[in-house]
Design an enzyme around this catalytic site. Structure first.
Site, mmCIF file in Angstrom:
data_model
loop_
_atom_site.group_PDB
_atom_site.id
_atom_site.type_symbol
_atom_site.label_atom_id
_atom_site.label_comp_id
_atom_site.label_asym_id
_atom_site.label_seq_id
_atom_site.Cartn_x
_atom_site.Cartn_y
_atom_site.Cartn_z
ATOM 1 N N LYS A 260 7.257 -6.464 -1.966
ATOM 2 C CA LYS A 260 6.390 -5.318 -1.693
ATOM 3 C C LYS A 260 5.047 -5.785 -1.139
ATOM 4 O O LYS A 260 4.489 -6.760 -1.648
ATOM 5 C CB LYS A 260 6.166 -4.605 -3.028
ATOM 6 N N LYS B 101 -1.821 -6.009 -2.717
ATOM 7 C CA LYS B 101 -3.169 -6.578 -2.698
ATOM 8 C C LYS B 101 -3.170 -7.971 -3.313
ATOM 9 O O LYS B 101 -3.995 -8.798 -2.995
ATOM 10 C CB LYS B 101 -4.114 -5.728 -3.557
ATOM 11 N N LYS C 100 1.142 -10.736 -17.799
ATOM 12 C CA LYS C 100 -0.279 -11.052 -17.606
ATOM 13 C C LYS C 100 -0.765 -12.028 -18.672
ATOM 14 O O LYS C 100 -1.561 -12.916 -18.393
ATOM 15 C CB LYS C 100 -1.129 -9.780 -17.641
HETATM 16 P P1 AMP Z 1 -1.399 -0.763 -6.941
HETATM 17 O O1 AMP Z 1 -2.258 -1.214 -5.838
HETATM 18 O O2 AMP Z 1 -0.250 -1.695 -7.166
HETATM 19 O O3 AMP Z 1 -2.174 -0.433 -8.202
HETATM 20 O O4 AMP Z 1 -0.695 0.585 -6.483
HETATM 21 C C1 AMP Z 1 -1.344 1.810 -6.333
HETATM 22 C C2 AMP Z 1 -0.333 2.810 -5.808
HETATM 23 O O5 AMP Z 1 0.139 2.410 -4.516
HETATM 24 C C3 AMP Z 1 0.931 2.954 -6.671
HETATM 25 O O6 AMP Z 1 1.325 4.322 -6.674
HETATM 26 C C4 AMP Z 1 1.952 2.117 -5.967
HETATM 27 O O7 AMP Z 1 3.273 2.557 -6.179
HETATM 28 C C5 AMP Z 1 1.553 2.286 -4.504
HETATM 29 N N1 AMP Z 1 1.903 1.083 -3.737
HETATM 30 C C6 AMP Z 1 1.360 -0.146 -3.859
HETATM 31 N N2 AMP Z 1 1.902 -1.011 -2.978
HETATM 32 C C7 AMP Z 1 2.840 -0.306 -2.287
HETATM 33 C C8 AMP Z 1 3.753 -0.643 -1.241
HETATM 34 N N3 AMP Z 1 3.807 -1.851 -0.715
HETATM 35 N N4 AMP Z 1 4.561 0.321 -0.771
HETATM 36 C C9 AMP Z 1 4.508 1.568 -1.294
HETATM 37 N N5 AMP Z 1 3.685 1.949 -2.260
HETATM 38 C C10 AMP Z 1 2.851 1.035 -2.776
#
Ligand code: AMP
Ligand code: TRP
Length: 343
Positions: free
Chosen positions: A199, A202, A118
Site C-alpha cells: 500500500k 506515508k 509497535k
Molecule cells: P493513514 O495515513 O494510514 O492513517 O490512513 C488514513 C486514511 O487513508 C485511512 O482511511 C486509510 O485507509 C487511507 N489510506 C491510507 N493509505 C492508503 C492507500 N494507499 N490507499 C487507499 N487508502 C489509503
C-alpha cells in the site's frame, strides 16, 4: 420505509498528523468523505493526542496538525458541512478515554496487533501506546458514530470499540451506539509506485519514487509516475495478476480520479502507444486533480486568520456534541460536573 433507515449515517474518522498527506489517503479516504458530505454527518478529528503515543518533535507536531487541517479543507472537506477539528482541543475525548480505561480489561489491549507490532520496535513502551485504542474508542463513542471508515489495519480497533461500548452499556445502562467498521473496497487502495504489492504509505515517504505527496510539484509527480514499476506485457487493462499490479494500480488511480467505469477507462487507452502513453496520461489527471488542491492549501497556510477561524469553528461544533455526551457518561458513573453542591 421506516424513519430510521432514512436517518443520515454518522461517520467518524480520525486522521493522524504525521507526515504529508499522500495520494493514497486522498483517493482511498478523503475524496470519499468529500463526496458524501451531503448525505452523511461527518466528524473528522485530527488526532494529535494519538500522535504523541510515539516520540514527536514538539515544534513539528503543531505545524503538521495545522497543515493537515488546511490540506483536508483544500481537498474539499467543507467546514460548513463536516465537523473538522483538532482532537486535543476538545478535552472531552481525553476525559472519556480515562473513564473507558477504567472499564477496559488490560488483556483486551495487550492483544491488539498494532500494539504488539509497535511495541516490538521500541525500547520503552509508553502506557499511552497500550491505551491508544481506548482513546480511539472515545473519539468514536462520544459522537454516537455508527460508521467508522478505516483501513484493514484499524478494523480490530473498531471491533474493540464495540466491545468497550457494550461492556460500558452492560455495567451502567444503555449509553453508547455500537459502531461498524467500514473498510473500503480493494479497488480503493493505491499501491506504492516503486512496489505495487504494498500500500502507498506515508511510512515509506523517505523511499524515492514510492508515494506521491499531495504537496509534490508537477515535475516530481511526473517523474515518480514515469519511473513507476510496470511489466513487460505491454497491455493496458485492469488485472488481478500479481505481476501486472503496477499497471493495474496506474489504471486504478486514473479511474478513481476520473470517476469512470472499468470499460470506459480501458477504452480511453485503446489508442495509447505503450506504457509511456499510459504513464503520461495518468500523470496529467493526477496533476490536474492535485494542482487546485495545492493552490487552496497554500492560500490557507498563508492566511492564518482564516485557518484559525475555521479551526475554532470546527472545535466549537465538536464540543457542542461531545460535552453534553460526556456529562451523560460522567453522571452514569457518579461524577457530577454540573452539580453546584460539589463546589
Ligand atoms: P493513514 O495515513 O494510514 O492513517 O490512513 C488514513 C486514511 O487513508 C485511512 O482511511 C486509510 O485507509 C487511507 N489510506 C491510507 N493509505 C492508503 C492507500 N494507499 N490507499 C487507499 N487508502 C489509503
Ligand atoms: N488509529 C487511527 C489510525 O492510526 C487514527 C484514529 C484515531 C481513528 N481515532 C480514530 C480512526 C477514530 C478512526 C476513528 O489510522
Amino acid at each position: 420505509m421506516p424513519a430510521a433507515s432514512i436517518k443520515k449515517s454518522r461517520i467518524l474518522t480520525g486522521i493522524q498528523p504525521s507526515g504529508d498527506m499522500q495520494l493514497g489517503n486522498y483517493l482511498g479516504a478523503v475524496k470519499h468523505w468529500v463526496m458524501n458530505q451531503d448525505v452523511q454527518t461527518n466528524f473528522i478529528p485530527v488526532v494529535d493526542l494519538h500522535s504523541i503515543t510515539v516520540k514527536q518533535d514538539p515544534r513539528e507536531l503543531y505545524r503538521q496538525t495545522v497543515s493537515l487541517v488546511a490540506m483536508l479543507i483544500a481537498c474539499g472537506i467543507d467546514p460548513d458541512k463536516s465537523t473538522l477539528f483538532i482532537q486535543s482541543h476538545v478535552s472531552a475525548h481525553a476525559v472519556l478515554a480515562w473513564v473507558l480505561n477504567c472499564t477496559t480489561p488490560v488483556g483486551w489491549l495487550e492483544r491488539m496487533i498494532q500494539y504488539k507490532e509497535k511495541a516490538q520496535n521500541q525500547e520503552r513502551v509508553s502506557t499511552g501506546l497500550l491505551t491508544y485504542p481506548v482513546l480511539m474508542a472515545a473519539d468514536i463513542l462520544i459522537y454516537d458514530a455508527d460508521e467508522v471508515p478505516v483501513g484493514e489495519d484499524q478494523k480490530q480497533h473498531v471491533e474493540l470499540t464495540r466491545d468497550i461500548a457494550e461492556r460500558f452499556n452492560n455495567i451502567y445502562g444503555e449509553t453508547f451506539v455500537l459502531p461498524e467498521a467500514v473498510v473500503p473496497k480493494v479497488g480503493a487502495r493505491v499501491m506504492g509506485l516503486d512496489n505495487p504489492l504494498i500500500k502507498m504509505s506515508k511510512s515509506y515517504a523517505h523511499v524515492r519514487g514510492h508515494a506521491i505527496s499531495m504537496l509534490d510539484d508537477s515535475k516530481e509527480i511526473e517523474r515518480s509516475i514515469k519511473r513507476s514499476v510496470t511489466d513487460s506485457y505491454n497491455e493496458i487493462r485492469f488485472s488481478n495478476e500479481k505481476e501486472r499490479a503496477g499497471v493495474n494500480n496506474l489504471l486504478g488511480i486514473y479511474q478513481v480520479i476520473t470517476g469512470k467505469t472499468v470499460d470506459e477507462v480501458e477504452n480511453d487507452f485503446n489508442d495509447a502507444r505503450g506504457y509511456g502513453d499510459l504513464k503520461s496520461r495518468v500523470s496529467d489527471v493526477v496533476i490536474s486533480e492535485i494542482e487546485p488542491i495545492k493552490k487552496r492549501y497554500h492560500e490557507l497556510i498563508n492566511n492564518s486568520d482564516e485557518l484559525g477561524r475555521l479551526i475554532q469553528k470546527g472545535d466549537a461544533a465538536a464540543k457542542q456534541y461531545a460535552d453534553p455526551k460526556l456529562d451523560i457518561v460522567l453522571e452514569k458513573v457518579g461524577l457530577h460536573r454540573n452539580d453546584n453542591t460539589g463546589g
